[in-house]
Design a protein around this motif. Sequence first.
Motif, PDB file in Angstrom:
ATOM      1  N   LEU A  76      40.967  44.485  33.829  1.00  0.00           N
ATOM      2  CA  LEU A  76      40.916  44.244  35.270  1.00  0.00           C
ATOM      3  C   LEU A  76      41.052  45.554  36.036  1.00  0.00           C
ATOM      4  O   LEU A  76      40.323  45.792  37.003  1.00  0.00           O
ATOM      5  N   LYS A  77      41.972  46.404  35.599  1.00  0.00           N
ATOM      6  CA  LYS A  77      42.146  47.716  36.255  1.00  0.00           C
ATOM      7  C   LYS A  77      40.866  48.535  36.146  1.00  0.00           C
ATOM      8  O   LYS A  77      40.437  49.150  37.131  1.00  0.00           O
ATOM      9  N   ILE A  81      39.720  45.378  39.792  1.00  0.00           N
ATOM     10  CA  ILE A  81      40.026  44.027  40.258  1.00  0.00           C
ATOM     11  C   ILE A  81      41.523  43.946  40.546  1.00  0.00           C
ATOM     12  O   ILE A  81      42.349  44.162  39.648  1.00  0.00           O
ATOM     13  N   ASP A  82      41.843  43.681  41.797  1.00  0.00           N
ATOM     14  CA  ASP A  82      43.251  43.603  42.202  1.00  0.00           C
ATOM     15  C   ASP A  82      43.934  42.424  41.535  1.00  0.00           C
ATOM     16  O   ASP A  82      43.413  41.298  41.543  1.00  0.00           O
ATOM     17  N   HIS A  83      45.104  42.692  40.990  1.00  0.00           N
ATOM     18  CA  HIS A  83      45.885  41.648  40.331  1.00  0.00           C
ATOM     19  C   HIS A  83      47.344  42.070  40.274  1.00  0.00           C
ATOM     20  O   HIS A  83      47.679  43.228  40.529  1.00  0.00           O
ATOM     21  N   ASP A 101      35.751  35.607  44.774  1.00  0.00           N
ATOM     22  CA  ASP A 101      34.643  34.856  44.199  1.00  0.00           C
ATOM     23  C   ASP A 101      34.684  35.000  42.682  1.00  0.00           C
ATOM     24  O   ASP A 101      34.818  36.099  42.149  1.00  0.00           O
ATOM     25  N   ARG A 102      34.569  33.885  41.986  1.00  0.00           N
ATOM     26  CA  ARG A 102      34.714  33.880  40.527  1.00  0.00           C
ATOM     27  C   ARG A 102      33.630  34.651  39.787  1.00  0.00           C
ATOM     28  O   ARG A 102      33.849  35.082  38.662  1.00  0.00           O
ATOM     29  N   SER A 103      32.472  34.843  40.384  1.00  0.00           N
ATOM     30  CA  SER A 103      31.374  35.495  39.674  1.00  0.00           C
ATOM     31  C   SER A 103      31.721  36.920  39.249  1.00  0.00           C
ATOM     32  O   SER A 103      31.271  37.388  38.198  1.00  0.00           O
ATOM     33  N   LYS A 104      32.521  37.609  40.028  1.00  0.00           N
ATOM     34  CA  LYS A 104      32.924  38.971  39.703  1.00  0.00           C
ATOM     35  C   LYS A 104      33.840  39.012  38.467  1.00  0.00           C
ATOM     36  O   LYS A 104      33.902  40.005  37.767  1.00  0.00           O
ATOM     37  N   PRO A 107      32.692  38.223  33.624  1.00  0.00           N
ATOM     38  CA  PRO A 107      32.562  39.101  32.454  1.00  0.00           C
ATOM     39  C   PRO A 107      33.905  39.458  31.799  1.00  0.00           C
ATOM     40  O   PRO A 107      33.946  39.777  30.612  1.00  0.00           O
ATOM     41  N   ILE A 108      34.978  39.383  32.553  1.00  0.00           N
ATOM     42  CA  ILE A 108      36.286  39.793  32.031  1.00  0.00           C
ATOM     43  C   ILE A 108      37.084  38.616  31.489  1.00  0.00           C
ATOM     44  O   ILE A 108      37.689  38.704  30.421  1.00  0.00           O
TER      45      ILE A 108
END
Length: 116
Positions: A76-77, A81-83, A101-104, A107-108
């Motif tokens: 994610l980093k 992708i913020d988490h 949005d889930r599409s991003k 892949p992860i």
Amino acid sequence: MSKNVMYLILRSDLISLPDWTLGAVFTQIAHAATACIWTFRDDPNVIAYMMEMDSMHKVTLKVDDEDSLVKISERLKESNIDHKVWVEDNMPVCIAIKPQDRSKLKPIIGKLPLYK
């Protein structure tokens, strides 16, 4: 209507650890989600997500153990992708991904199973 989703990724091995009741395990999800929302409270996706509080969409996925959780956080980093990784008793136990949005995310985390 926002199509933003908050994903939570919880370790499935927690329930087998001494002193970890089902309630304690599920509380980690609440901690992670709350911390994530607060951390990114000024983000437009979070604001849109919270504006539709009565129809929030969350999905809880599982990983086997701490190493798996850490690897997901690293991916994610790398993808910016913020988490929020929630740490309890000095160990990472749950990831909350900022609503988006889930599409991003597919892949992860697309191959992670639902926590059932």
